[in-house]
Design an enzyme around this catalytic site. Structure first.
Site, short mmCIF file in Angstrom:
data_model
loop_
_atom_site.label_atom_id
_atom_site.label_comp_id
_atom_site.label_asym_id
_atom_site.label_seq_id
_atom_site.Cartn_x
_atom_site.Cartn_y
_atom_site.Cartn_z
CB CYS A 172 -0.90 0.01 1.23
SG CYS A 172 0.06 0.07 2.75
CB CYS A 189 -2.33 -0.28 5.67
SG CYS A 189 -0.69 -0.74 6.27
CB CYS A 201 0.39 -12.37 -8.89
SG CYS A 201 0.64 -11.36 -7.42
CG MET A 248 4.73 11.80 16.98
SD MET A 248 4.31 13.53 16.71
CE MET A 248 5.65 14.09 15.71
CB SER A 282 8.42 10.36 16.18
OG SER A 282 7.75 9.70 17.25
CG PHE A 287 2.03 -19.28 -4.10
CD1 PHE A 287 2.84 -19.18 -5.22
CD2 PHE A 287 1.72 -18.12 -3.41
CE1 PHE A 287 3.33 -17.96 -5.64
CE2 PHE A 287 2.21 -16.88 -3.82
CZ PHE A 287 3.02 -16.81 -4.94
CG MET A 297 -1.85 -18.46 -10.41
SD MET A 297 -2.48 -19.86 -9.46
CE MET A 297 -2.44 -21.15 -10.69
CD GLN A 326 5.77 -19.45 -12.59
OE1 GLN A 326 5.32 -20.45 -12.06
NE2 GLN A 326 5.44 -18.25 -12.16
CD GLU A 369 3.31 -28.06 -8.33
OE1 GLU A 369 2.69 -28.20 -7.28
OE2 GLU A 369 3.21 -28.86 -9.29
#
Length: 1334
Positions: free
Chosen positions: A55, A77, A117, A265, A353, A803, A1043, A1199, A1266
């Site tokens: 984010c 967030c 992804c 803060m 802080s 996964f 994915m 991959q 895999e």
């Protein structure tokens, strides 16, 4: 809200547009405001605790004092909306989009294949963008630091770093890490060969970075900031009030009348408490506009730093001061700079802080021990006036508490200059090198009498050794007024050991390790001090070279990715075999890519939150939802009684309840669900549901407990080749051993997400869900609601990582959500929070492997008997299939004539484990490779020789009687040893280990043979639907879900080749059960194999239909042929189908053909280990993989790297911890560490085996999702090699256990240094463990 209580208006800018919020709620974070209110969904929710960076946004502020604009990255967030008054926020949408123009950062990340992804990509983009705003020509060091707080679970980071590296001006040289041949010495490559090697991307094509094109800082905000008398701001929310004072007097007044109100803060401490612990503060005071808290003043004795200064500011100020003063004055400053470099992430340090960090008084604080050891003090103010309080042992009273009164405010922090003959050092050890809370930290200071080695004053503080920062007072007393020599110090170690006694059941566990670290740190300090005394000519005796302490190497090198060119005669517009960018990488980098939770809210949409069990094994005796239903916004509570259809999901003859009704069998089992109008209201509703339990006796948690009580899921499986019992009679030696392997959390960046929308008639539902198997979710919902499948359509646009974790549990979650949608007749959204996701959904199966192996003195293994126990958890899920796959792979690359394997899935009272990339194989082969390693140690031979002696050679047959040729496996092995210069590295390492006592290097080389496809034959089928529209554009739909593995990109390449048109004419929108029915899961590395053939089939049918048209008009364009076909009434839509190979396994006969073919590979790894702390760094990795002829080398190499890094996490980092009552402790990125940028091997080379063909799959390619994950174990075996070198220094030889994950704790204790040997071991059973060993 009463009229007299009107709050102020909040004014700030987002992406250059003014936002005025009249009712800002103090509980609203910027992330939910961006996503829900402004519908800017590019900024993602990954963890909600500032631990993953998904984010990340850029915040810009004007500073009137210096008339400058500062830019910094922050986690949306944790950023309260109320904090943003007067700030300009830039999100990923604000820097570029496909509609306007894309920003160079977005372009380079995408084109360098740094987005799979794509869920972490906007955060990566914003971290890098902020760095470039502050430093348009960054160094590699700047880049790795800027990305340290951004996690990615798909890529393995290498392509992200490579994309960002293109902004660098410098070229990094291999000599920096002491790795063999330097690129400058011209031995490796000549200019000519470089031209011939195909590259993954061409950096000449990139847009240049033009800093003049960025958004300007809004002039209105400059005027706002220049106002002479700013006014106090107050914001009232539903449950909280936020006050932002502008002067120190006002702050003191507020605090004296509300002593319990916290000061916020950066919100990096209070924020997570509110979010994860449910703490409620009616009033919050935010002093970010009180200028006195930001002042910095110098005195002859030291520097006063304003308590409000962010940790980033403190660090850059300290760096400037260090340059201005002589070295002897800045000892404490340098120690603090070092600690600040590792504390949290860039995003956290930018807002947290200095005062807040000190006052949160964490037991394992990074700064407090150093500040205390350095005689720092704080200046505090209250209504009664000011006072100075020293930071010493009396300052920290108890966990999170200091000596200050609740009404006192810290104004500034004094950090003194050091004196001549004074040395200050800081050390820390953490589960991950960066962005991780420390296990143990320390600050140490010593002052010598002028020109002597006699100690005048000494001060030693530790963090992580008790509930507070602790002072080693007795140890200091033993050092004071004595000469600094071996005699004094060896006494000091013993005193320190007594003084810092941790009880064996101390919170946080790792007791032996922590006590050992306390000693190691004092020893490291000793070595550094001796070095300093030598430099000052106080002592003359030389410190032996091998005793020197150096840091582990850190510089990431440019690495190689080798793959084959397409053949000369391939048409230019045929994309197969070329490194084509992921088809939606640009949209992912601009934040335009739509994930499940980015779908706009519909009118009246409700949110569902789950209520889970807090007991592991109990009867439910009461469920009271009345209080929850009274809360504002709560609409309903869904229980098992509400389910109209089937209340369970059945697998292998076992039933799993959707919602528990009478009994719970694990902590985290779902009992009911609260439906409310918002996420926050649903969460509060969950907290208000009252459940009463009656505990049942003897819960089973560990594998051992399950074995003892015979608690298994049937069937258990066995397979045998030859006769093990007889073979053991005729071998030279027999060895028995065992190894434990911990589980692993999927940690897909996008948590489980779904949205169920009732169409409104005839029980029809549209379901938007993040799942690998849409058909299974469709069937589950239909059964749960008691309706036919044709009423349920599942749509999957893309998945933010899966996964294996988005198959069975997703179907159950979607079923519960659909019941809510059916009952309320509203759309219902369910998006799990990271902590819930980790608690509920399970992960990889932990394994206990026991083996008995018989071998000859020449290294040939003649017989092996292996017993596997997997911890399945409370329901069967896919555990029986995992058991089968474990046994089918237990031979790995070795031809062992007499081999017996038995495997059982243990039923325990832990959350049920499920499929996870590799599906049992990484656990299976780990046990086998460990066994081979033990054989090598017993025989005193190099492990790679024993591996070679036992490998399959010539036409071979596996233990389940399946014939195959190991030729490419042996080629991978030989090539891996050649590319990595194995024998030269071995010699170099032996020399390194002789020259270093406290640092060791180790290497390993590990092979893999991995069976591709489903042993359950029906799962190998696939279908596709291809439409050609009249304008010539093509829409492809198939059964695979995207994915991050690039299946849509590969399908686009297949369609392009078969229809002979360029890929830009082909679009793939989504995977849906209404276009392609009865699909199989995207799993088992078989997605491209199956769906590729189906798409190929459909395209060939269409191309054939157009044949007569082409013959009439051979020179025509594709568009003209399509138009003509329509007018001639030729169908332009076709269904493709692929049966898949007919595979089977007969467990009674112990034979079969469960796989279509094998993917082979080999991996070399070299690590450097710090024996005193267990810290390690993978210095070099070379991976050679046989993937036939790659359909898309950039996707396949991505991959390979991603799987390797996930394996590195599994085998060395990621540790799930459960409490003695079965509660998962590690429920987020702050407790559970997945690999970050700091864990990438410094040299990370990938080679695709050339001239390989595979007749069993599309275009001769091979499945790759895999297999490589297991190769991450090469890091563990390299660590084990380094540990063996350390043990031999202590006179220990022979096999030893190093369980997985080989965390710093395990590696350090296994090294058995003199310091770990001093630690008394507590008797098991004499105390209650803090965490279970599952």
């Amino acid at each position: 809200m009463s009229a007299g209580n009107e709050g102020d208006a909040l004014c700030f800018f987002i992406n250059g547009k003014k936002v005025t919020e009249n009712h800002a709620d103090p509980e609203t974070m910027l992330l939910s405001f961006l996503r829900e209110k402004l519908r800017l969904t590019g900024t993602k929710y990954g963890c909600g605790g500032g631990g993953c960076g998904a984010c990340t946004v850029m915040v810009s502020r004007y500073q009137p004092a210096t008339k400058t604009i500062i830019h910094y990255s922050a986690n949306a967030c944790l950023l309260p909306l109320c904090q943003l008054h007067g700030a300009a926020v830039t999100t990923v949408e604000g820097i570029g989009s496909t509609k306007t123009r894309i920003h160079p950062v977005q372009e380079r990340l995408a084109k360098a294949h740094g987005s799979q992804c794509g869920f972490c990509t906007p955060g990566m983009v914003m971290s890098m963008y902020t760095l470039l705003r502050n430093k348009p020509q960054p160094t590699m060091e700047d880049i790795t630091q800027a990305l340290a707080g951004n996690l990615c679970r798909c890529t393995g980071y290498r392509p992200i770093i490579d994309g960002c590296r293109t902004f660098c001006q410098e070229t990094s040289c291999c000599k920096a890490n002491g790795v063999g041949n330097c690129c400058l010495s011209g031995e490796e490559s000549t200019a000519k060969s470089e031209l011939e090697e195909p590259m993954l991307f061409d950096k000449e094509e990139f847009l240049p970075l033009d800093p003049t094109q960025e958004l300007i800082f809004p002039p209105e905000l400059i005027l706002m900031a220049e106002v002479a008398n700013p006014k106090t701001l107050t914001f009232h929310g539903e449950r909280m009030t936020w006050v932002s004072p502008t002067s120190l007097e006002e702050l003191v007044q507020l605090k004296s009348s509300n002593p319990q109100a916290p000061l916020v803060m950066g919100n990096t401490n209070i924020g997570p408490d509110i979010k994860f612990k449910g703490v409620l503060h009616p009033l919050i005071i935010s002093p970010t506009r009180v200028m006195e808290l930001f002042e910095v003043t110098q005195t002859p004795q030291g520097v006063w730093f304003g308590a409000g200064c962010s940790l980033s500011e403190v660090r850059s100020l300290l760096e400037k001061i260090v340059l201005q003063f002589p070295e002897e004055k800045t000892e404490l400053f340098k120690a603090l700079i070092q600690q600040l470099g590792n504390l949290g992430s860039e995003q956290i340090r930018n807002v947290a802080s200095l005062g807040g960090n000190i006052m949160s008084a964490y037991p394992n604080s990074d700064l407090n021990p150093v500040l205390a050891a350095g005689n720092s003090k704080v200046n505090v103010i209250s209504f009664g006036g000011r006072r100075e309080v020293p930071l010493n042992q009396d300052f920290f009273v108890s966990f999170g508490k200091t000596i200050l009164r609740p009404d006192e405010v810290v104004v500034s922090v004094f950090i003194p200059f050091s004196r001549k003959g004074e040395f200050v050092r800081a050390f820390r050890q953490a589960p991950r090198k960066e962005s991780s809370f420390a296990t143990v930290t320390t600050g140490m200071r010593v002052l010598f009498l002028e020109g002597s080695r006699v100690v005048q004053d000494v001060s030693i503080y530790y963090g992580g050794m008790g509930p507070t920062t602790v002072r080693a007072a007795k140890t200091c007393a033993a050092l004071r007024a004595r000469p600094w020599d071996d005699e004094t110090l060896s006494r000091a170690y013993d005193i320190l050991l007594d003084e810092l006694a941790l009880p064996p059941s101390a919170p946080g566990g790792k007791v032996e390790f922590r006590r050992s670290l306390a000693l190691s740190f004092l020893f490291k300090f000793n070595l550094e001090v001796l070095q300093k005394l030598r430099e000052m000519n106080v002592i003359t005796d030389e410190l032996p070279e091998e005793m020197r302490i150096q840091h582990l190497p850190r510089v990431i090198q440019p690495s190689l990715q080798e793959f084959q060119h397409v053949s000369k005669d391939q048409s230019d517009q045929d994309p197969v075999g070329r490194p084509i960018m992921h088809r939606s990488a640009i949209s992912q980098a601009t934040g335009e890519a739509v994930y499940c939770d980015d779908i706009p809210r519909t009118d009246g949409e409700l949110f569902l939150a789950l209520v889970t069990s807090s007991h592991a094994h109990a009867k439910i005796i009461g469920l009271d939802v009345s209080e929850a239903l009274q809360l504002p916004g709560v609409v309903d509570v869904i229980t098992a009684k509400d389910i109209p259809g089937k209340k369970v999901r059945s697998m292998f003859g076992y039933d799993e309840e959707l919602l528990a009704e009478t009994e719970v069998s694990c902590v985290g089992q779902m009992i009911c669900a609260v439906v409310a109008d918002t996420r926050a209201h649903a969460k509060r509703g969950v907290a208000a549901v009252k459940i009463s339990y009656e505990d049942l006796p003897d819960p089973v948690f560990t594998t051992e407990e399950a074995i003892e009580k015979s608690s298994f899921f049937e069937p258990r499986r066995m397979i045998e080749r030859g006769n093990v019992i007889e073979a053991f009679k005729s071998v030279d030696q027999i060895y028995e051993g065992e190894i434990r392997m911990g589980g692993q959390e999927h940690f897909y960046m996008e948590t489980q997400s779904m949205l169920v929308v009732p169409v409104g008639e005839e029980m029809e539902f549209n379901v938007y869900v993040s799942t690998q198997w849409p058909t299974s979710t469709q069937e589950a919902i239909a059964e749960t609601l008691g309706i036919p499948s044709n009423r349920v359509t599942c749509h999957v646009k893309r998945i933010g990582g899966a996964f294996g974790g988005k198959v069975t549990k997703t179907a159950i979650l979607a079923s519960i959500t659909s019941v809510a949608a059916w009952k309320t007749n509203h759309s219902v959204r369910c998006v799990l929070e990271r902590g819930e996701d980790m608690l509920i959904t399970g992960g990889r199966h932990p394994v206990l492997g026991k083996y008995k192996v018989g071998f000859m003195n020449d290294g040939r293994i003649m017989a092996a008997d292996i017993q596997y126990y997997i911890n399945a958890g409370n329901t069967v899920d896919e555990s029986v299939l995992v058991v089968e796959k474990i046994l089918l792979h237990m031979d790995n690359a070795y031809n062992i004539p007499n081999l017996r394997g038995r495997a059982a899935a243990c039923k325990t009272n832990l959350p049920s484990n499920t499929a996870f990339r590799g599906f049992g194989v990484p656990q299976s082969i780990m046990v086998v490779e460990n066994m081979v390693n033990d054989v090598a140690v017993v025989l005193g031979r190099p492990a790679d020789q024993i591996r070679e002696v036992n490998m399959y050679k010539g036409l071979s047959t596996t233990h389940y009687k399946f014939e195959f040729s190991p030729e490419n496996m042996l080629r991978c092995w030989e090539e891996c040893k050649a590319k990595s210069d194995y024998s030269a590295r071995r010699r170099a390492i032996d020399q390194f280990n002789q020259q270093n006592r406290w640092k060791k290097r180790g290497i390993s080389v590990i092979p893999i043979k991995y069976g591709i496809a489903f042993a359950e034959s029906f799962l190998n089928q696939a279908a596709a639907l291809v439409h050609i529209y009249r304008d010539g554009s093509v829409l492809v739909t198939h059964g695979g879900t995207e994915m991050g593995q690039g299946i849509h990109t590969k399908m686009q390449q297949v369609a392009s080749r078969e229809l002979h048109i360029q890929p830009s004419k082909i679009y793939i929108s989504e995977t849906s059960t209404s276009t392609v029915p009865n699909t199989c899961p995207s799993a088992a590395s078989f997605g491209t194999d199956a769906n590729g053939m189906a798409v190929k089939n459909a395209c060939q049918i269409l191309y054939q239909r157009l044949e007569p048209i082409r013959q009439k008009n051979p020179k025509g364009s594709w568009e003209s042929w399509v138009q003509a076909a329509f007018f001639e009434k030729i169908s332009l839509s076709a269904t493709g189908f692929y049966r898949g190979p007919d595979l089977y396994m007969d467990w009674d006969k112990m034979e079969g053909q469960p796989y279509a073919y094998f993917t082979f590979g080999a991996c070399f790894c070299e690590v450097e280990l710090d024996c005193l702390t267990g810290d390690y760094q993978a210095v070099r990795t070379d991976i050679v993989v046989d993937i036939g002829r790659s359909v898309n080398p950039s996707v396949d190499i991505g991959q390979i790297e991603g799987a390797f890094m996930q394996g590195l996490g599994l085998y060395t980092l990621e540790e799930l911890k459960f409490s003695p009552s079965g509660l998962l402790y590690t429920r987020g990125p702050s407790q559970y560490k997945i690999p970050a940028v700091c864990d990438v091997p410094l040299l990370f080379n990938v080679y695709l085996l050339s001239d390989s063909h595979n007749p069993h799959a599309i275009y001769s390619s091979k499945g790759i999702g895999e297999p490589v994950l297991f190769l991450g174990s090469s890091v563990l075996f390299a660590i084990k090699d380094a540990v063996a070198a350390a043990r031999s220094e202590s006179g220990l030889v022979g096999p030893f256990t190093l369980s997985s994950p080989a965390t710093p704790e395990r590696a350090c204790l296994a090294c058995a240094t003199p310091f770990t040997q001093k630690i008394p071991v507590s008797k098991p059973g004499s105390f209650k463990l803090w965490a279970l060993n599952i």
